[in-house]
Design a protein around this motif. Sequence first.
Motif, mmCIF file in Angstrom:
data_model
loop_
_atom_site.group_PDB
_atom_site.id
_atom_site.type_symbol
_atom_site.label_atom_id
_atom_site.label_comp_id
_atom_site.label_asym_id
_atom_site.label_seq_id
_atom_site.Cartn_x
_atom_site.Cartn_y
_atom_site.Cartn_z
ATOM 1 N N GLU A 28 6.747 5.888 16.306
ATOM 2 C CA GLU A 28 7.514 6.858 15.524
ATOM 3 C C GLU A 28 7.755 6.375 14.096
ATOM 4 O OE1 GLU A 28 11.065 7.764 17.614
ATOM 5 O OE2 GLU A 28 10.031 8.623 19.347
ATOM 6 N N ARG A 29 7.024 5.387 13.676
ATOM 7 C CA ARG A 29 7.171 4.831 12.333
ATOM 8 C C ARG A 29 6.828 5.895 11.290
ATOM 9 N NH1 ARG A 29 7.315 -0.428 10.616
ATOM 10 N NH2 ARG A 29 6.408 -0.979 8.592
ATOM 11 N N PHE A 30 7.635 6.011 10.240
ATOM 12 C CA PHE A 30 7.352 6.988 9.190
ATOM 13 C C PHE A 30 7.811 6.443 7.846
ATOM 14 C CE2 PHE A 30 11.700 7.952 10.442
ATOM 15 C CZ PHE A 30 12.326 8.163 9.227
ATOM 16 N N TYR A 31 7.353 7.111 6.779
ATOM 17 C CA TYR A 31 7.726 6.748 5.409
ATOM 18 C C TYR A 31 8.472 7.922 4.796
ATOM 19 C CZ TYR A 31 3.648 4.108 6.838
ATOM 20 O OH TYR A 31 2.751 3.377 7.575
ATOM 21 N N ARG A 32 9.491 7.621 4.005
ATOM 22 C CA ARG A 32 10.388 8.656 3.481
ATOM 23 C C ARG A 32 9.813 9.417 2.298
ATOM 24 N NH1 ARG A 32 15.759 5.856 1.963
ATOM 25 N NH2 ARG A 32 16.300 8.020 1.464
ATOM 26 N N GLY A 33 8.667 9.031 1.821
ATOM 27 C CA GLY A 33 8.060 9.691 0.674
ATOM 28 C C GLY A 33 6.998 8.802 0.066
ATOM 29 N N ALA A 46 6.570 4.833 0.783
ATOM 30 C CA ALA A 46 5.276 4.195 0.555
ATOM 31 C C ALA A 46 5.069 4.082 -0.948
ATOM 32 C CB ALA A 46 4.157 5.022 1.182
ATOM 33 N N PHE A 47 4.528 2.959 -1.389
ATOM 34 C CA PHE A 47 4.234 2.770 -2.812
ATOM 35 C C PHE A 47 2.738 2.872 -3.022
ATOM 36 C CE2 PHE A 47 2.988 -0.131 -6.321
ATOM 37 C CZ PHE A 47 3.547 0.596 -7.366
ATOM 38 N N LEU A 48 2.327 3.798 -3.903
ATOM 39 C CA LEU A 48 0.919 3.997 -4.224
ATOM 40 C C LEU A 48 0.671 3.492 -5.636
ATOM 41 C CD1 LEU A 48 -1.305 6.988 -3.321
ATOM 42 C CD2 LEU A 48 -1.225 6.245 -5.704
ATOM 43 N N ALA A 49 -0.266 2.567 -5.775
ATOM 44 C CA ALA A 49 -0.516 1.902 -7.056
ATOM 45 C C ALA A 49 -1.582 2.644 -7.858
ATOM 46 C CB ALA A 49 -0.953 0.459 -6.816
ATOM 47 N N LEU A 50 -1.132 3.434 -8.822
ATOM 48 C CA LEU A 50 -2.057 4.142 -9.700
ATOM 49 C C LEU A 50 -2.571 3.212 -10.795
ATOM 50 C CD1 LEU A 50 -0.139 7.520 -10.126
ATOM 51 C CD2 LEU A 50 -2.285 7.181 -8.881
ATOM 52 N N ILE A 51 -3.744 3.549 -11.312
ATOM 53 C CA ILE A 51 -4.338 2.788 -12.407
ATOM 54 C C ILE A 51 -4.629 3.747 -13.551
ATOM 55 C CG2 ILE A 51 -6.265 1.332 -13.130
ATOM 56 C CD1 ILE A 51 -6.672 0.589 -10.182
ATOM 57 N N GLY A 68 11.851 -2.731 -0.747
ATOM 58 C CA GLY A 68 11.868 -2.232 0.624
ATOM 59 C C GLY A 68 10.857 -1.164 0.953
ATOM 60 N N CYS A 69 9.734 -1.125 0.243
ATOM 61 C CA CYS A 69 8.717 -0.129 0.597
ATOM 62 C C CYS A 69 8.137 -0.470 1.970
ATOM 63 C CB CYS A 69 7.619 -0.067 -0.452
ATOM 64 S SG CYS A 69 6.410 -1.395 -0.388
ATOM 65 N N PRO A 95 4.427 -5.150 4.436
ATOM 66 C CA PRO A 95 4.441 -3.708 4.701
ATOM 67 C C PRO A 95 3.076 -3.257 5.223
ATOM 68 C CG PRO A 95 5.284 -4.202 2.497
ATOM 69 C CD PRO A 95 4.647 -5.452 3.007
ATOM 70 N N ASP A 96 3.034 -2.062 5.781
ATOM 71 C CA ASP A 96 1.749 -1.482 6.170
ATOM 72 C C ASP A 96 0.849 -1.405 4.943
ATOM 73 O OD1 ASP A 96 2.923 -1.166 8.613
ATOM 74 O OD2 ASP A 96 3.225 0.998 8.417
ATOM 75 N N LEU A 97 -0.447 -1.561 5.163
ATOM 76 C CA LEU A 97 -1.425 -1.474 4.078
ATOM 77 C C LEU A 97 -2.360 -0.301 4.325
ATOM 78 C CD1 LEU A 97 -2.755 -5.095 3.341
ATOM 79 C CD2 LEU A 97 -1.427 -3.625 1.822
ATOM 80 N N LEU A 98 -2.591 0.501 3.293
ATOM 81 C CA LEU A 98 -3.607 1.543 3.352
ATOM 82 C C LEU A 98 -4.534 1.308 2.171
ATOM 83 C CD1 LEU A 98 -4.661 4.071 4.779
ATOM 84 C CD2 LEU A 98 -3.210 5.445 3.268
#
Length: 490
Positions: A28-33, A46-51, A68-69, A95-98
């Motif tokens: 049931e793990r989830f990310y708040r945004g 979740a933190f998404l690293a834009l370039i 705390g991401c 943290p989880d990695l995608l």
Amino acid sequence: MARFIPAQLQTWTDGLLLQTPEAQQHSERFYRGISTDTRTLRSGEAFLALIGENFDGHKFVDQAIAKGCKMLILNEKSEQAMQLYYDLLHGKEIPDLLLVQDTLKAYQKIAEGYRLTLLAPVIGITGSVGKTTTRRMVGAILNTQMKLHQTSNNENNQIGLPLTLLEADDEDEVILAEMGMDRRGEIKILSEVAHPDIAIITSVGYSHSEYLGSRKNILEEKTDIISGMKSNGIVLINGQDTHLNAWATSFKGTTTVWRICNEYEEIGSDFENFPVFWAENLKIETGGTSFIAKTTLDPEVAWPVKIKAPGKYLIRAALFGLASAYALGLDMDLAVEGCLKFTNTGNRQRIVQKDGLILIDDSYNSSPESNTAALDTLSMIAGPRRKIACISAMRELGKYAEDLHTNIGYRIADLGIDILYLVGEESKWIEAGVRQINPALKIKTFPDSASIAEDIIDIIEPGDCILVKGSRSFAMEKISQKIEVQEFKF
């Protein structure tokens, strides 16, 4: 606010999901945004690293972890991804990695995936000019009956549009998504992220000609908004735009085209098969704009419309909003009331009355179309008053620059402007256009807006009507600010 589970993000991005053994046990793990900015990142997101050209979000991975991401979405070839993968293999808690090939495309795919889970219809708005004004007017009208979510500030590009969608939630009943561009192919990308149910094309002008080369290319770019539309959608076009009209008559697709015309005379016999919204009994004064709205979809009905701001350009914006309300099946009498709640943003034909003067502050931006609209507003509001126009050069017009500046000069001469202030190298062509028609018109040219601000104070007389119009790069707001704070003693 959106919530996401790991498998969902992996599916949408086609990325490689890596988790610690402990994380894998939490089904049931989830990310708040999804966040792209560690300054506003909240714990659990979740933190998404834009370039970009001048930044690389991967450099802020440590800050994201510290805040705390729960997931990091990274370029698969980045140093940070390699280091975290190494840490994971050696049992370190991370943290989880995608891992994805392109974080910007991943961001857009996540936004698209989330948008398709929402029941709210999306209204996409594009055009060379008038996008923000139209969005705000449509929003004021729809908000009378629907919970609304819309683009904030100028978040209308390949990063801003996904942000707009990801900030929507299940309770929103309609989403307004502004779509901007400055390079070929961007509107198609945005449309295929947002999947609009209704598309609005405000105009096909000359803005960005420097990059797109021709109005034909601009037309193709703007009409690409249909590429991601849902089947049986509705496209609302500016019925006074000859390029859009030509496109509409040749268009073949599952979407329906409605035309929005300022006046009935603009409808034309060649467009009898197109539903039309138009205005009658137009009245524009310093206190506001009023007209009667009508449509061929319901010929027996007429809606009296009032807007608390002056400007002919607001009429079409209101008609776009009323057509959207009609398409969504709303109560049109309530929709009309929304026009009274419209407020513009920034220095867009802002009216200031002081010491017997009228100041029209339109210093937000400039284009051939918006220049013409501002000059028309000056002419209509001023009446017999002395008319002073402060105009800057226009940018990004490419090979059309000389002709378009010259045409503005023609318009200024035709409207009987009394005194003209100019700034910017290209404004020499405006002066040339004026001189061809009215050689006697008083023209004052200055190197910058601050110089105009100092000079104009000395020539203002009781009852003057003053327009300040120009691109932000010329800081024309300095002129308006100087006039507003000046204590005139007539």
